[in-house]
Write a protein that holds these residues in place. Structure first.
Motif, PDB file in Angstrom:
ATOM      1  N   SER A  20       0.869  -1.287   0.266  1.00 36.22           N
ATOM      2  CA  SER A  20       0.183   0.073   0.003  1.00 36.22           C
ATOM      3  C   SER A  20       1.112   1.512  -0.198  1.00 36.22           C
ATOM      4  O   SER A  20       2.020   1.240   0.565  1.00 36.22           O
ATOM      5  CB  SER A  20      -0.953   0.055   1.240  1.00 36.22           C
ATOM      6  OG  SER A  20      -1.696  -1.133   1.235  1.00 36.22           O
ATOM      7  N   MET A  33       0.214   6.986 -11.174  1.00 36.24           N
ATOM      8  CA  MET A  33       0.772   6.020  -9.789  1.00 36.24           C
ATOM      9  C   MET A  33       1.439   4.830 -10.360  1.00 36.24           C
ATOM     10  O   MET A  33       0.929   4.165 -11.397  1.00 36.24           O
ATOM     11  CB  MET A  33      -0.298   5.965  -8.901  1.00 36.24           C
ATOM     12  CG  MET A  33      -1.267   7.158  -8.475  1.00 36.24           C
ATOM     13  SD  MET A  33      -2.299   6.996  -6.999  1.00 36.24           S
ATOM     14  CE  MET A  33      -1.036   7.092  -5.670  1.00 36.24           C
ATOM     15  N   ARG A  70      -6.111   1.548  -7.444  1.00 34.75           N
ATOM     16  CA  ARG A  70      -6.013   2.797  -6.709  1.00 34.75           C
ATOM     17  C   ARG A  70      -7.312   3.055  -6.109  1.00 34.75           C
ATOM     18  O   ARG A  70      -8.199   2.962  -6.662  1.00 34.75           O
ATOM     19  CB  ARG A  70      -5.403   4.021  -7.550  1.00 34.75           C
ATOM     20  CG  ARG A  70      -6.498   4.299  -8.635  1.00 34.75           C
ATOM     21  CD  ARG A  70      -5.671   5.366  -9.692  1.00 34.75           C
ATOM     22  NE  ARG A  70      -5.466   6.421  -9.055  1.00 34.75           N
ATOM     23  CZ  ARG A  70      -4.568   7.496  -9.550  1.00 34.75           C
ATOM     24  NH1 ARG A  70      -3.847   7.080 -10.791  1.00 34.75           N
ATOM     25  NH2 ARG A  70      -4.704   8.596  -9.177  1.00 34.75           N
ATOM     26  N   ASN A  72      -8.864   6.671  -5.265  1.00 34.81           N
ATOM     27  CA  ASN A  72      -8.768   8.101  -5.390  1.00 34.81           C
ATOM     28  C   ASN A  72      -9.274   8.907  -4.082  1.00 34.81           C
ATOM     29  O   ASN A  72      -8.748   9.927  -3.713  1.00 34.81           O
ATOM     30  CB  ASN A  72      -9.431   8.818  -6.691  1.00 34.81           C
ATOM     31  CG  ASN A  72      -8.623   8.092  -7.927  1.00 34.81           C
ATOM     32  OD1 ASN A  72      -7.592   7.868  -7.804  1.00 34.81           O
ATOM     33  ND2 ASN A  72      -9.445   7.891  -8.921  1.00 34.81           N
ATOM     34  N   VAL A  77      -2.467   3.878  -3.494  1.00 31.70           N
ATOM     35  CA  VAL A  77      -2.284   2.947  -4.396  1.00 31.70           C
ATOM     36  C   VAL A  77      -1.989   1.556  -3.962  1.00 31.70           C
ATOM     37  O   VAL A  77      -1.261   1.736  -2.799  1.00 31.70           O
ATOM     38  CB  VAL A  77      -1.380   3.422  -5.647  1.00 31.70           C
ATOM     39  CG1 VAL A  77      -0.009   3.693  -4.757  1.00 31.70           C
ATOM     40  CG2 VAL A  77      -1.203   2.564  -6.716  1.00 31.70           C
ATOM     41  N   TYR A  78      -2.352   0.675  -4.636  1.00 34.53           N
ATOM     42  CA  TYR A  78      -2.039  -0.834  -3.968  1.00 34.53           C
ATOM     43  C   TYR A  78      -1.389  -1.705  -5.183  1.00 34.53           C
ATOM     44  O   TYR A  78      -1.503  -1.466  -6.310  1.00 34.53           O
ATOM     45  CB  TYR A  78      -3.226  -1.398  -3.581  1.00 34.53           C
ATOM     46  CG  TYR A  78      -4.184  -0.797  -2.683  1.00 34.53           C
ATOM     47  CD1 TYR A  78      -5.258  -0.117  -3.243  1.00 34.53           C
ATOM     48  CD2 TYR A  78      -3.980  -0.655  -1.271  1.00 34.53           C
ATOM     49  CE1 TYR A  78      -6.089   0.904  -2.237  1.00 34.53           C
ATOM     50  CE2 TYR A  78      -4.748   0.155  -0.363  1.00 34.53           C
ATOM     51  CZ  TYR A  78      -5.937   0.756  -0.898  1.00 34.53           C
ATOM     52  OH  TYR A  78      -6.739   1.598   0.132  1.00 34.53           O
ATOM     53  N   CYS A  94       6.904   3.176  -4.452  1.00 32.15           N
ATOM     54  CA  CYS A  94       5.814   3.901  -5.110  1.00 32.15           C
ATOM     55  C   CYS A  94       6.123   5.079  -5.590  1.00 32.15           C
ATOM     56  O   CYS A  94       7.099   5.878  -4.926  1.00 32.15           O
ATOM     57  CB  CYS A  94       4.481   3.981  -4.116  1.00 32.15           C
ATOM     58  SG  CYS A  94       4.600   4.890  -2.610  1.00 32.15           S
ATOM     59  N   ALA A  96       4.407   8.713  -7.713  1.00 32.46           N
ATOM     60  CA  ALA A  96       3.059   9.341  -8.356  1.00 32.46           C
ATOM     61  C   ALA A  96       3.353  10.690  -8.818  1.00 32.46           C
ATOM     62  O   ALA A  96       4.339  11.527  -8.288  1.00 32.46           O
ATOM     63  CB  ALA A  96       2.208   9.280  -7.110  1.00 32.46           C
TER      64      ALA A  96
END
Length: 118
Positions: A20, A33, A70, A72, A77-78, A94, A96
Motif C-alpha cells: 500500500s 501512480m 488505486r 482516489n 495505490v495498492y 511507489c 506518483a
C-alpha cells in the motif's frame, strides 16, 4: 506532499503480499501512480502503473501475477502480488505524479522490502 509505502515482508515462494502507498499533504491532486522495484547494484525498474482513469500497465515479468489498483478518495495505490518468486525479491517503491500549488512533479515513497524465500 509525501508518499508512504507499507506492506512488505518475508513470504515463501508462491505466496502473496499486498503493498500500500498513501499520499498525504495539502491541496494536491494525483495523476498516474506507479510501483517500481530495485535490487542491489541495479537500476529501479517499473513493475506496474495506473493512470488517473484506471488504465494499467505491467511488464511481462509480472503480468498475470501482480495487480495495481488505486482508491482516489483515499489517495492510495495498492500492489497485489501473487505467485511470488524469489526473483521478485527487491525494495519496492511507489511513485506518483502530483500537482500542488505551483508545482507538478513526481514523488517517491521511502521503499518497502519484499523478500521471497523459503
Amino acid at each position: 506532499v509525501q508518499l508512504q509505502a507499507s506492506g512488505g515482508g518475508l513470504v515463501q515462494p508462491g505466496g502473496s503480499l499486498r503493498l500500500s502507498c498513501v499520499a498525504s499533504g495539502s491541496a494536491f491532486s494525483i495523476g498516474a501512480m506507479r510501483w517500481y522495484r530495485q535490487t542491489p547494484g541495479k537500476q529501479r525498474v517499473l513493475v506496474a502503473g495506473i493512470t488517473s482513469g484506471g488504465t494499467t500497465t505491467y511488464p511481462n515479468s509480472v503480468k498475470g501475477r501482480f495487480t495495481i489498483s488505486r482508491d482516489n478518495a483515499k489517495n492510495m495505490v495498492y500492489l497485489q502480488m501473487n505467485s511470488l518468486k524469489p526473483e521478485d525479491t527487491a525494495v519496492y517503491y511507489c511513485n506518483a505524479d502530483i500537482r500542488s500549488v505551483g508545482s507538478f512533479r513526481d514523488y517517491w515513497g521511502q521503499g518497502t522490502q519484499v523478500t521471497v524465500s523459503s
